[in-house]
Design a protein around this motif. Structure first.
Motif, PDB file in Angstrom:
ATOM      1  N   THR A 155       0.914  -1.209  -0.009  1.00 37.85           N
ATOM      2  CA  THR A 155       0.202  -0.096   0.118  1.00 37.85           C
ATOM      3  C   THR A 155       0.878   1.172   0.107  1.00 37.85           C
ATOM      4  O   THR A 155       0.598   2.230  -0.870  1.00 37.85           O
ATOM      5  N   PHE A 156       1.994   1.415   0.855  1.00 38.38           N
ATOM      6  CA  PHE A 156       2.781   2.390   0.928  1.00 38.38           C
ATOM      7  C   PHE A 156       3.564   2.370  -0.396  1.00 38.38           C
ATOM      8  O   PHE A 156       3.653   3.727  -0.753  1.00 38.38           O
ATOM      9  N   CYS A 157       3.916   1.356  -0.990  1.00 37.26           N
ATOM     10  CA  CYS A 157       4.738   1.382  -2.442  1.00 37.26           C
ATOM     11  C   CYS A 157       3.887   1.972  -3.483  1.00 37.26           C
ATOM     12  O   CYS A 157       4.221   2.931  -4.217  1.00 37.26           O
ATOM     13  N   GLY A 158       2.436   1.909  -3.405  1.00 35.60           N
ATOM     14  CA  GLY A 158       1.732   2.284  -4.373  1.00 35.60           C
ATOM     15  C   GLY A 158       1.209   3.901  -3.915  1.00 35.60           C
ATOM     16  O   GLY A 158       1.272   4.523  -5.145  1.00 35.60           O
ATOM     17  N   PHE A 159       1.277   4.241  -2.719  1.00 37.25           N
ATOM     18  CA  PHE A 159       0.950   5.516  -2.291  1.00 37.25           C
ATOM     19  C   PHE A 159       2.328   6.252  -2.988  1.00 37.25           C
ATOM     20  O   PHE A 159       2.382   7.419  -3.682  1.00 37.25           O
ATOM     21  N   PHE A 160       3.526   5.982  -2.609  1.00 37.37           N
ATOM     22  CA  PHE A 160       4.647   6.754  -3.101  1.00 37.37           C
ATOM     23  C   PHE A 160       4.896   6.662  -4.706  1.00 37.37           C
ATOM     24  O   PHE A 160       5.320   7.605  -5.274  1.00 37.37           O
ATOM     25  N   THR A 161       4.385   5.522  -5.245  1.00 37.30           N
ATOM     26  CA  THR A 161       4.362   5.484  -6.698  1.00 37.30           C
ATOM     27  C   THR A 161       3.572   6.405  -7.467  1.00 37.30           C
ATOM     28  O   THR A 161       3.789   6.986  -8.547  1.00 37.30           O
ATOM     29  N   ALA A 162       2.221   6.720  -6.813  1.00 34.48           N
ATOM     30  CA  ALA A 162       1.276   7.727  -7.125  1.00 34.48           C
ATOM     31  C   ALA A 162       1.764   9.180  -7.002  1.00 34.48           C
ATOM     32  O   ALA A 162       1.672   9.995  -8.086  1.00 34.48           O
ATOM     33  N   ILE A 163       2.749   9.351  -6.024  1.00 32.07           N
ATOM     34  CA  ILE A 163       3.171  10.882  -6.057  1.00 32.07           C
ATOM     35  C   ILE A 163       4.223  10.636  -7.283  1.00 32.07           C
ATOM     36  O   ILE A 163       4.321  12.039  -7.785  1.00 32.07           O
ATOM     37  N   MET A 164       5.209   9.893  -7.204  1.00 33.84           N
ATOM     38  CA  MET A 164       6.121   9.815  -8.736  1.00 33.84           C
ATOM     39  C   MET A 164       5.233  10.321  -9.924  1.00 33.84           C
ATOM     40  O   MET A 164       5.769  10.782 -10.704  1.00 33.84           O
ATOM     41  N   ALA A 165       4.346   9.434  -9.996  1.00 31.49           N
ATOM     42  CA  ALA A 165       3.301   9.400 -11.215  1.00 31.49           C
ATOM     43  C   ALA A 165       2.663  10.909 -11.498  1.00 31.49           C
ATOM     44  O   ALA A 165       2.908  11.588 -12.759  1.00 31.49           O
ATOM     45  N   LEU A 166       2.670  11.701 -10.255  1.00 30.57           N
ATOM     46  CA  LEU A 166       1.979  12.893 -10.615  1.00 30.57           C
ATOM     47  C   LEU A 166       3.174  13.989 -10.947  1.00 30.57           C
ATOM     48  O   LEU A 166       2.887  14.786 -11.865  1.00 30.57           O
ATOM     49  N   VAL A 167       4.239  13.560 -10.483  1.00 28.86           N
ATOM     50  CA  VAL A 167       5.422  14.506 -10.667  1.00 28.86           C
ATOM     51  C   VAL A 167       5.792  14.604 -12.323  1.00 28.86           C
ATOM     52  O   VAL A 167       6.146  15.314 -13.011  1.00 28.86           O
ATOM     53  N   LEU A 168       5.947  13.267 -12.692  1.00 27.31           N
ATOM     54  CA  LEU A 168       6.127  12.976 -13.997  1.00 27.31           C
ATOM     55  C   LEU A 168       4.919  13.349 -14.994  1.00 27.31           C
ATOM     56  O   LEU A 168       5.409  14.008 -16.127  1.00 27.31           O
ATOM     57  N   SER A 169       3.949  13.367 -14.591  1.00 26.74           N
ATOM     58  CA  SER A 169       2.762  13.613 -15.343  1.00 26.74           C
ATOM     59  C   SER A 169       2.852  15.209 -15.569  1.00 26.74           C
ATOM     60  O   SER A 169       2.701  15.698 -16.611  1.00 26.74           O
ATOM     61  N   SER A 170       3.182  15.967 -14.417  1.00 28.37           N
ATOM     62  CA  SER A 170       3.390  17.460 -14.436  1.00 28.37           C
ATOM     63  C   SER A 170       4.460  17.775 -15.185  1.00 28.37           C
ATOM     64  O   SER A 170       4.395  18.854 -15.948  1.00 28.37           O
ATOM     65  N   ARG A 171       5.616  17.171 -15.243  1.00 23.03           N
ATOM     66  CA  ARG A 171       6.747  17.481 -15.993  1.00 23.03           C
ATOM     67  C   ARG A 171       6.690  17.368 -17.569  1.00 23.03           C
ATOM     68  O   ARG A 171       6.974  18.246 -18.208  1.00 23.03           O
ATOM     69  N   VAL A 172       5.836  16.437 -17.838  1.00 20.65           N
ATOM     70  CA  VAL A 172       5.379  16.387 -19.327  1.00 20.65           C
ATOM     71  C   VAL A 172       4.029  17.000 -19.762  1.00 20.65           C
ATOM     72  O   VAL A 172       3.670  16.978 -20.709  1.00 20.65           O
ATOM     73  N   ASP A 173       3.453  17.672 -18.686  1.00 15.65           N
ATOM     74  CA  ASP A 173       2.166  18.606 -18.807  1.00 15.65           C
ATOM     75  C   ASP A 173       1.107  17.601 -19.590  1.00 15.65           C
ATOM     76  O   ASP A 173       0.267  18.348 -20.296  1.00 15.65           O
ATOM     77  N   SER A 174       0.939  16.245 -19.033  1.00 11.37           N
ATOM     78  CA  SER A 174      -0.206  15.453 -19.650  1.00 11.37           C
ATOM     79  C   SER A 174      -0.149  14.273 -19.127  1.00 11.37           C
ATOM     80  O   SER A 174       0.744  13.799 -18.288  1.00 11.37           O
ATOM     81  N   GLY A 175      -1.284  13.406 -19.347  1.00 10.20           N
ATOM     82  CA  GLY A 175      -1.247  12.044 -18.864  1.00 10.20           C
ATOM     83  C   GLY A 175      -0.832  10.969 -20.255  1.00 10.20           C
ATOM     84  O   GLY A 175      -1.203  11.289 -21.148  1.00 10.20           O
ATOM     85  N   GLN A 176       0.199  10.262 -19.611  1.00 13.19           N
ATOM     86  CA  GLN A 176       0.531   9.365 -20.672  1.00 13.19           C
ATOM     87  C   GLN A 176       0.625   7.997 -20.514  1.00 13.19           C
ATOM     88  O   GLN A 176       0.864   7.477 -19.400  1.00 13.19           O
ATOM     89  N   PRO A 177      -0.040   7.353 -21.387  1.00 21.46           N
ATOM     90  CA  PRO A 177      -0.193   5.811 -21.086  1.00 21.46           C
ATOM     91  C   PRO A 177       1.135   5.055 -21.100  1.00 21.46           C
ATOM     92  O   PRO A 177       1.055   3.719 -20.895  1.00 21.46           O
ATOM     93  N   ALA A 178       2.180   5.885 -21.734  1.00 21.30           N
ATOM     94  CA  ALA A 178       3.438   5.090 -22.198  1.00 21.30           C
ATOM     95  C   ALA A 178       4.592   5.385 -20.931  1.00 21.30           C
ATOM     96  O   ALA A 178       5.599   4.963 -20.870  1.00 21.30           O
ATOM     97  N   ILE A 179       3.950   6.233 -20.089  1.00 19.55           N
ATOM     98  CA  ILE A 179       5.144   6.806 -19.113  1.00 19.55           C
ATOM     99  C   ILE A 179       5.235   5.572 -18.020  1.00 19.55           C
ATOM    100  O   ILE A 179       4.568   4.736 -17.801  1.00 19.55           O
ATOM    101  N   GLY A 180       6.518   5.945 -17.570  1.00 15.69           N
ATOM    102  CA  GLY A 180       7.091   5.177 -16.523  1.00 15.69           C
ATOM    103  C   GLY A 180       7.628   3.659 -16.914  1.00 15.69           C
ATOM    104  O   GLY A 180       7.963   2.875 -16.107  1.00 15.69           O
ATOM    105  N   ALA A 181       7.913   3.441 -18.262  1.00 21.60           N
ATOM    106  CA  ALA A 181       8.554   2.134 -18.769  1.00 21.60           C
ATOM    107  C   ALA A 181       9.698   2.047 -18.185  1.00 21.60           C
ATOM    108  O   ALA A 181      10.556   2.971 -18.185  1.00 21.60           O
TER     109      ALA A 181
END
Length: 201
Positions: A155-181
């Protein structure tokens, strides 16, 4: 998960799923609820991993491999494989702006590190994670609810992963289905290089 004797190969796909869910909610409702939706969704994905692993004693590799396919597939199905564009102007702040000379993502990383350090070194949860990873049977005999704390690890792993996802999405200014590969391999390697024993503890 590594400390508790497991690991998670679905992180990259979870990042993509959270990226899509959060950006779609942001476009429809607004940034506060979009960020909250991403955090809750990421934590839920981690909890599902942890529940199956802990409750049914299934191999972490098998469970998280399945989640890898599910989360990435979900992100692709929701968007038909297309990025989510048209984010509000403030969305870019999280991943691209500076606080003085320090990038905002670096500040977030420091905060996340400090929270994780506090949990692992100053709380019962952290001590139990180390104990379970060192010897799960001994931890069980000592009265630790092993399955509950294993689930919490994911659960904590998913929580911290979500934070990372938000930062990465903000960095590319979009939602990306291929991000995080590839993020899952990087995270496992970082955990092991950082001193985590591959077998736990």
């Amino acid at each position: 998960p590594i400390l508790s004797g497991g690991f998670d190969v679905s992180l990259g796909s979870q990042i993509a799923a959270v990226s899509i869910v959060s950006t779609l909610v942001i476009k429809q409702i607004g940034m506060p609820l979009g960020f909250l939706a991403g955090i809750v969704f990421g934590s839920l994905l981690g909890t599902v991993n942890g529940f199956i692993i802990a409750r049914f004693s299934v191999s972490p590799f098998v469970v998280t491999l399945g989640m890898m396919s599910f989360a990435r597939g979900l992100a692709l199905i929701i968007t038909d494989g297309q990025p989510v564009f048209g984010m509000p102007p403030g969305f870019r702040y999280l991943g691209n702006q500076y606080f003085g000379p320090i990038p905002i993502p670096a500040i977030i990383a420091i905060i996340v590190f400090a929270v994780a350090y506090f949990i692992l070194s100053r709380t019962r949860l952290g001590r139990y994670m180390y104990a379970i990873g060192g010897n799960a049977e001994a931890a069980r005999l000592a009265g630790i609810h092993v399955s509950r704390y294993r689930m919490l690890a994911y659960t904590f792993c998913g929580f911290f992963t979500a934070i990372m996802a938000l930062v990465l999405s903000s960095r590319v200014d979009s939602g990306q289905p291929a991000i995080g590969a590839g993020a899952e391999m990087e995270s496992i390697a970082a955990g092991v290089i950082g001193g985590g024993a591959r077998g736990g503890g």
